[in-house]
Design a protein around this motif. Structure first.
Motif, PDB file in Angstrom:
ATOM      1  N   ALA B  46       0.826  -1.202   0.000  1.00 48.22           N
ATOM      2  CA  ALA B  46       0.000   0.000   0.000  1.00 48.22           C
ATOM      3  C   ALA B  46       0.864   1.257   0.000  1.00 48.22           C
ATOM      4  O   ALA B  46       0.515   2.279  -0.592  1.00 48.22           O
ATOM      5  CB  ALA B  46      -0.925  -0.007   1.208  1.00 48.22           C
ATOM      6  N   ILE B  48       3.907   1.636  -1.338  1.00 47.89           N
ATOM      7  CA  ILE B  48       4.683   1.913  -2.548  1.00 47.89           C
ATOM      8  C   ILE B  48       3.857   1.894  -3.829  1.00 47.89           C
ATOM      9  O   ILE B  48       4.369   2.223  -4.889  1.00 47.89           O
ATOM     10  CB  ILE B  48       5.854   0.922  -2.716  1.00 47.89           C
ATOM     11  CG1 ILE B  48       5.327  -0.496  -2.678  1.00 47.89           C
ATOM     12  CG2 ILE B  48       6.925   1.155  -1.691  1.00 47.89           C
ATOM     13  CD1 ILE B  48       6.302  -1.483  -3.229  1.00 47.89           C
ATOM     14  N   CYS B  49       2.591   1.528  -3.759  1.00 51.03           N
ATOM     15  CA  CYS B  49       1.782   1.508  -4.980  1.00 51.03           C
ATOM     16  C   CYS B  49       1.789   2.905  -5.612  1.00 51.03           C
ATOM     17  O   CYS B  49       1.354   3.867  -5.010  1.00 51.03           O
ATOM     18  CB  CYS B  49       0.346   1.103  -4.671  1.00 51.03           C
ATOM     19  SG  CYS B  49      -0.741   1.319  -6.099  1.00 51.03           S
ATOM     20  N   PRO B  50       2.310   3.038  -6.847  1.00 50.68           N
ATOM     21  CA  PRO B  50       2.408   4.368  -7.442  1.00 50.68           C
ATOM     22  C   PRO B  50       1.035   5.014  -7.657  1.00 50.68           C
ATOM     23  O   PRO B  50       0.925   6.223  -7.741  1.00 50.68           O
ATOM     24  CB  PRO B  50       3.073   4.116  -8.796  1.00 50.68           C
ATOM     25  CG  PRO B  50       3.565   2.729  -8.774  1.00 50.68           C
ATOM     26  CD  PRO B  50       2.791   1.985  -7.742  1.00 50.68           C
ATOM     27  N   GLY B  71      -1.641  -2.331 -13.086  1.00 54.32           N
ATOM     28  CA  GLY B  71      -0.990  -3.627 -13.281  1.00 54.32           C
ATOM     29  C   GLY B  71       0.512  -3.530 -13.461  1.00 54.32           C
ATOM     30  O   GLY B  71       1.102  -4.371 -14.142  1.00 54.32           O
ATOM     31  N   CYS B  72       1.151  -2.531 -12.817  1.00 53.12           N
ATOM     32  CA  CYS B  72       2.596  -2.379 -13.015  1.00 53.12           C
ATOM     33  C   CYS B  72       3.378  -3.514 -12.367  1.00 53.12           C
ATOM     34  O   CYS B  72       4.453  -3.883 -12.828  1.00 53.12           O
ATOM     35  CB  CYS B  72       3.083  -1.032 -12.498  1.00 53.12           C
ATOM     36  SG  CYS B  72       3.062  -0.846 -10.705  1.00 53.12           S
ATOM     37  N   GLY B  73       2.844  -4.059 -11.267  1.00 58.85           N
ATOM     38  CA  GLY B  73       3.497  -5.199 -10.635  1.00 58.85           C
ATOM     39  C   GLY B  73       4.581  -4.839  -9.639  1.00 58.85           C
ATOM     40  O   GLY B  73       5.322  -5.713  -9.180  1.00 58.85           O
ATOM     41  N   ILE B  74       4.690  -3.569  -9.263  1.00 60.67           N
ATOM     42  CA  ILE B  74       5.687  -3.185  -8.256  1.00 60.67           C
ATOM     43  C   ILE B  74       5.363  -3.892  -6.933  1.00 60.67           C
ATOM     44  O   ILE B  74       6.254  -4.399  -6.255  1.00 60.67           O
ATOM     45  CB  ILE B  74       5.743  -1.650  -8.077  1.00 60.67           C
ATOM     46  CG1 ILE B  74       6.335  -1.006  -9.324  1.00 60.67           C
ATOM     47  CG2 ILE B  74       6.566  -1.276  -6.849  1.00 60.67           C
ATOM     48  CD1 ILE B  74       6.475   0.500  -9.253  1.00 60.67           C
ATOM     49  N   ASN B  77       6.586  -7.383  -7.037  1.00 63.44           N
ATOM     50  CA  ASN B  77       8.042  -7.414  -7.074  1.00 63.44           C
ATOM     51  C   ASN B  77       8.650  -7.120  -5.697  1.00 63.44           C
ATOM     52  O   ASN B  77       9.706  -7.646  -5.349  1.00 63.44           O
ATOM     53  CB  ASN B  77       8.542  -6.402  -8.105  1.00 63.44           C
ATOM     54  CG  ASN B  77       9.940  -6.707  -8.591  1.00 63.44           C
ATOM     55  OD1 ASN B  77      10.230  -7.837  -8.948  1.00 63.44           O
ATOM     56  ND2 ASN B  77      10.793  -5.712  -8.576  1.00 63.44           N
ATOM     57  N   GLU B  78       7.987  -6.280  -4.922  1.00 63.83           N
ATOM     58  CA  GLU B  78       8.568  -5.826  -3.645  1.00 63.83           C
ATOM     59  C   GLU B  78       8.062  -6.606  -2.435  1.00 63.83           C
ATOM     60  O   GLU B  78       8.657  -6.517  -1.371  1.00 63.83           O
ATOM     61  CB  GLU B  78       8.283  -4.336  -3.447  1.00 63.83           C
ATOM     62  CG  GLU B  78       8.923  -3.420  -4.494  1.00 63.83           C
ATOM     63  CD  GLU B  78      10.419  -3.653  -4.643  1.00 63.83           C
ATOM     64  OE1 GLU B  78      11.111  -3.745  -3.608  1.00 63.83           O
ATOM     65  OE2 GLU B  78      10.883  -3.758  -5.796  1.00 63.83           O
TER      66      GLU B  78
END
Lengths: 699, 92
Positions: B46, B48-50, B71-74, B77-78
């Motif tokens: 929550a 870091i979600c851009p 749907g960037c997928g950060i 990934n994190e």
């Protein structure tokens, strides 16, 4: 005859510049001009064009470099539009009295009355009367051909004045059309190298262009320049005819007539809208109406004699303008046609139209109704309303979606998926709270997040954001509100390190109690990834491509921390979106320092950009971490002169771990990679050394 | 974005109280899916979600608002628990 290509207007212009073998090309990106300089960068990087390509730090410098190069006797090209042209203005004027026959390409875009990327002529309007020859192109073919013609006209010693080529943004710049490519050998013969009569070169001559003359000479000089401009009309005709003879295409000099034979009524247009007007005229003609079209090809020198001659044969004229002269009731072309006719014997009703502002399309239907209107005027022999504004209803905008949670930034912005800038904006506003004003020089964040945050977001001019911020701060201070409101910039690397540096330096030196936050994605991302002063060594951008001759950016980035430290401001820090607690602490510290009245606080936050660095969008945070751990982006702070490294890995990870996942470094040779590895280690050792000293030199 | 009319003729204003986003969820190619069993409710996704499209904080299990997720997928990934998986978006 050589063959054709289907290309955009910007590429046609770039090809024209290449064919003309231009020697010096100063550049600075702005939408929708950027691809011109990108194509040229490619030509130069691949060794196809032997030119000096200058990556300048702003339009003012860009035009300065252009005038300088032309003074020294080179054939010069530069291009810009909109705000960029306005920022250039001072140097644009200077090119006239230095008699530099350079070509300034203007990819028309509205000047920021209200911001838009679309074309109208409000950008070129203030530049018309300086003494340039100003040409408006209708098609991409005309763009290419006129690039060659304008050099030939301008370099003629009977003229020797700078020229502007106007092509409509988007309608020409980004529209594909068939363009016949002239043969290079033919061009070389037709347009020999430019030989300046008095170049600034003490080794070959002792007479130079002067910038100042006694005031008694000013009026005569204005008369003489006007004579030269009027005489240039003959040269324009000559060059067009000789171009036609050599290349098989000619345009007819200052104006072009379309179906004017037997016409009782005329429409007057300029630029790309003319094509729609032609179709409307065809339709009206097919309906039996005696209507014709005049395309104004040159706005300066204005074709007054031509207009008088043709106006004498008709019963009414309508002038379609994409240029509004506020305070005069009408458009620029309308006022010019009116002025041309006033002292003549011609008395004909003149109907003005203003339309297509901010890039709105001018469809054939509108041209048709304007034609009808002028036919009515001819019939009635009088004008109801001298100038009509052709307006359209606003199509319903999508209703915004309300969300329950109170994040400082609304979800659902235009930003790229995986954008790091929004992570930074969010955490900046989380710390600062709702009573914050963000000052934003043009940047991708301005486009994407300016409308998504819950605080005022002021769009400042590119070179003056720190001054805007100063003004807001000082006014609030005067009103006793400075303690209650937080003022920060959200500026990109271009707005900080390049074009914005002067104004930032001024604010820092004056000790303005403001925060400057630079989110650094290491290139001009908003205009499409052109290199900036913050782009790292060897990185590929659209203006530093991985060319056969020049692979990537060839110089190192500016060290912004050191620049700011030279101002001895109380707080300087680098930060990363991958180290959020550290970033938040630094924002708090910046607030503390400014509220304590100590001076400007400078925060430099790296923002890995999936779009511009070419890595998978899920890796934004990962790449940010790698940047810190490999020494590519050390986290440090200078707190009232005390230097500290905030994240100190025992040993730096190999720089390749950071570079390899990024497409902008894909072309790296072993030698380049090794160089970058050494460079990172040297920089890191220097920082360790600094930390050992503790105090930053100069404080 | 909304443009509101001001009391002054021809003065375009932006009204902050009526702001809000657009449905950018339809940009998505891959869709995040949280494995509730693996999630330890650390709140990182929550944070870091851009797009600020994830509601959640430490000790509260995250909820993704698919109307806004690009749907960037950060997040996947994190995630320290690898509790988020990016799956092919179902065809609409």
């Amino acid at each position: 005859m050589a063959d054709f290509d289907v290309i955009q207007g910007n590429k046609a212009l770039a090809y024209g510049v290449k064919l003309a073998r231009v020697e010096v090309i100063p550049t600075y990106p702005i939408t929708p001009q950027t691809t011109i300089i990108e194509y040229l960068a490619e030509f130069v990087a691949n060794g196809e064009l032997d030119a000096e390509y200058i990556h300048t730090d702003g339009e003012h410098s860009c035009m300065g470099a252009a005038v300088g190069a032309a003074l020294a006797g080179a054939r010069v090209f530069t291009s810009t539009c909109s705000q960029g042209l306005a920022y250039m203005h001072e140097c644009v004027a200077q090119a006239v009295n230095y008699r530099t026959p350079l070509l300034l390409g203007v990819t028309n875009r509205t000047l920021g009355w209200y911001w838009s990327l679309g074309p109208d002529y409000s950008d070129i309007m203030p530049e018309l009367n300086l003494g340039y020859l100003v040409n408006f192109a209708e098609s991409n073919q005309e763009v290419l051909d006129m690039t060659l013609q304008l050099y030939k006209v301008a370099e003629d010693y009977r003229v020797l004045l700078p020229t502007m080529m106007s092509l409509d943004g988007f309608y020409l710049s980004y529209s594909q059309e068939r363009v016949w490519m002239p043969d290079q050998n033919l061009v070389d013969k037709w347009l020999p190298p430019y030989k300046a009569p008095y170049p600034v070169d003490p080794t070959i001559n002792d007479k130079f262009p002067t910038a100042s003359i006694p005031s008694v000479m000013h009026t005569p000089m204005r008369r003489i320049y006007e004579e030269v401009l009027q005489d240039s009309k003959k040269v324009i005709q000559e060059v067009d005819a000789s171009f036609g003879k050599t290349f098989g295409r000619h345009y007819g000099g200052l104006i072009e007539e379309y179906k004017t034979e037997g016409a009782e009524v005329l429409l007057v247009t300029m630029g790309s809208m003319t094509t729609a007007a032609r179709r409307a005229i065809d339709k009206l003609r097919s309906e039996g109406e005696k209507i014709g079209l005049i395309k104004l090809r040159f706005m300066r020198p204005f074709p007054d004699i031509e207009m008088r001659e043709i106006a004498g044969k008709v019963k009414a004229i309508g002038v379609v303008d994409r240029m509004m002269l506020h305070g005069t009731r009408g458009g620029g072309a309308f006022q010019d046609v009116k002025a041309a006719l006033y002292n003549s014997n011609v008395k004909v009703p003149l109907q003005g139209f203003v339309t297509g502002m901010g890039g709105e399309d001018i469809p054939i239907d509108d041209m048709y109704s304007m034609g009808k209107k002028v036919l009515q005027v001819a019939k009635a022999k009088r004008i109801e309303k001298e100038v009509e504004f052709i307006e359209h209803k606003l199509t319903e905008m999508g209703k915004p979606i309300e969300v329950e949670w109170a994040e400082p930034i609304y979800p659902g912005s235009d930003g790229c998926a995986g954008c790091g800038a929004s992570i930074i904006v969010r955490h900046l506003l989380k710390v600062l709270g709702p009573n914050t004003i963000i000052i934003n020089p043009p940047s991708c964040s301005g486009v994407n997040y300016g409308q998504a945050v819950r605080v005022p977001w002021v769009l400042a001019n590119f070179a003056a954001a720190a001054a805007y911020e100063t003004g807001v701060y000082r006014a609030l201070k005067k009103k006793g509100k400075a303690d209650k409101v937080y003022i920060t910039s959200f500026a990109g690397d271009g707005g900080t390190a390049d074009i914005g540096l002067q104004s930032l330096s001024g604010a820092a030196e004056r000790g303005e109690l403001i925060i400057w936050l630079c989110y650094d994605n290491e290139a001009y991302m908003n205009t499409g990834i052109q290199r900036s002063g913050s782009t790292p060594l060897f990185s590929v951008t659209t203006t530093t491509p991985a060319g056969k001759v020049i692979p990537g950016k060839q110089v190192r980035r500016k060290n912004l921390e050191m620049i700011m430290a030279a101002h001895r401001i109380p707080y300087i820090a680098t930060a990363s979106l991958s180290y959020l607690p550290d970033l938040e602490r630094k924002i708090k510290k910046a607030v503390e320092v400014t509220k304590a009245g100590k001076g400007l606080a400078f925060l430099h936050v790296q923002q890995p950009c999936a779009t511009g660095w070419y890595f998978p969008e899920s890796k934004t945070v990962e790449i940010g971490k790698l940047a810190v751990q490999t020494g590519a982006w050390p986290l440090m702070e200078i707190d009232e002169g005390n230097f500290k490294l905030n994240v100190k890995p025992k040993e730096l990870r190999p720089i390749a771990e950071y570079l390899k996942p990024q497409g902008r470094f894909r072309h790296l040779s072993e030698v380049q990679l090794e160089y970058l590895q050494k460079d990172a280690q040297i920089e890191w050792n220097a920082l360790l050394e600094l930390e050992k000293r503790g105090r930053f030199p100069g404080y | 974005m909304s443009l509101d009319k001001s009391v002054i003729k021809g003065f375009a204003l932006m009204d902050m109280s009526t702001r809000g986003g657009q449905y950018v969820g339809n940009w998505r190619v891959l869709m995040p899916e949280i494995d509730e069993a693996k999630c330890i409710a650390c709140g990182l996704c929550a944070t870091i979600c851009p797009e600020a499209a994830i509601a959640g904080k430490p000790k509260v299990k995250p909820k993704i608002d698919m109307r806004f997720c690009k749907g960037c997928g950060i997040c996947a990934n994190e995630c320290p628990q690898k509790a988020i998986e990016m799956k092919q978006e179902a065809k609409k």
